[in-house]
Design a protein around this motif. Sequence first.
Motif, PDB file in Angstrom:
ATOM      1  N   ARG A  84       0.702  -1.324  -0.033  1.00  0.00           N
ATOM      2  CA  ARG A  84      -0.101  -0.170  -0.025  1.00  0.00           C
ATOM      3  C   ARG A  84       0.776   1.239  -0.071  1.00  0.00           C
ATOM      4  O   ARG A  84       0.529   2.046  -0.687  1.00  0.00           O
ATOM      5  N   PHE A  85       2.115   1.175   0.799  1.00  0.00           N
ATOM      6  CA  PHE A  85       2.857   2.332   1.142  1.00  0.00           C
ATOM      7  C   PHE A  85       3.471   2.642  -0.538  1.00  0.00           C
ATOM      8  O   PHE A  85       3.667   3.629  -1.097  1.00  0.00           O
ATOM      9  N   ASP A  86       3.861   1.704  -1.027  1.00  0.00           N
ATOM     10  CA  ASP A  86       4.680   1.717  -2.288  1.00  0.00           C
ATOM     11  C   ASP A  86       3.828   2.298  -3.389  1.00  0.00           C
ATOM     12  O   ASP A  86       4.146   3.197  -4.058  1.00  0.00           O
ATOM     13  N   ALA A  87       2.484   1.934  -3.440  1.00  0.00           N
ATOM     14  CA  ALA A  87       1.438   2.483  -4.126  1.00  0.00           C
ATOM     15  C   ALA A  87       1.238   3.876  -3.970  1.00  0.00           C
ATOM     16  O   ALA A  87       1.382   4.680  -4.884  1.00  0.00           O
ATOM     17  N   LEU A  88       1.272   4.258  -2.874  1.00  0.00           N
ATOM     18  CA  LEU A  88       0.848   5.653  -2.459  1.00  0.00           C
ATOM     19  C   LEU A  88       2.188   6.615  -2.971  1.00  0.00           C
ATOM     20  O   LEU A  88       2.011   7.530  -3.380  1.00  0.00           O
ATOM     21  N   LYS A  89       3.268   5.993  -2.575  1.00  0.00           N
ATOM     22  CA  LYS A  89       4.731   6.535  -2.850  1.00  0.00           C
ATOM     23  C   LYS A  89       4.757   6.766  -4.396  1.00  0.00           C
ATOM     24  O   LYS A  89       5.159   7.770  -5.122  1.00  0.00           O
ATOM     25  N   THR A  90       4.483   5.847  -4.982  1.00  0.00           N
ATOM     26  CA  THR A  90       4.592   5.875  -6.692  1.00  0.00           C
ATOM     27  C   THR A  90       3.318   6.872  -7.216  1.00  0.00           C
ATOM     28  O   THR A  90       3.877   7.722  -7.910  1.00  0.00           O
ATOM     29  N   ALA A  91       2.221   6.970  -6.669  1.00  0.00           N
ATOM     30  CA  ALA A  91       1.376   7.806  -7.194  1.00  0.00           C
ATOM     31  C   ALA A  91       1.594   9.340  -6.794  1.00  0.00           C
ATOM     32  O   ALA A  91       0.904  10.140  -7.434  1.00  0.00           O
TER      33      ALA A  91
END
Length: 112
Positions: A84-91
């Motif tokens: 979830r964190f990686d997806a937020l960071k990428t977005a």
Amino acid sequence: MLHSMSTPVSTIRNLGPAFEASCTAAGIKDAETLRDLGPDAAYAKILATGAKPHFIGYYVLVMALQGRPWNDCKGAEKAALRKRFDALKTAHRPAPEHTLDQLLDDIGVRKP
């Protein structure tokens, strides 16, 4: 949602003055607003201010909003939070500052 009373973010267990300042900069003025947003939307707002992403900060937020100790996140749950964190960071990855950075990103030289 409107709240008749506002409680400082720092009253939530494990969220101190520095995190409260990050919330304020992101327009999250109180603990009630933070709870209403939930961890992902709140963290996205914080990242949108230009704050650097930190996994520990993110999962501390998740644990805090669940009323759990900050270090209670382990194993599969921690791995799922990492995704979830990686997806937020990428977005919310800031745009490259230089044309060279963009070129390197376009040809896949740098890691996302």
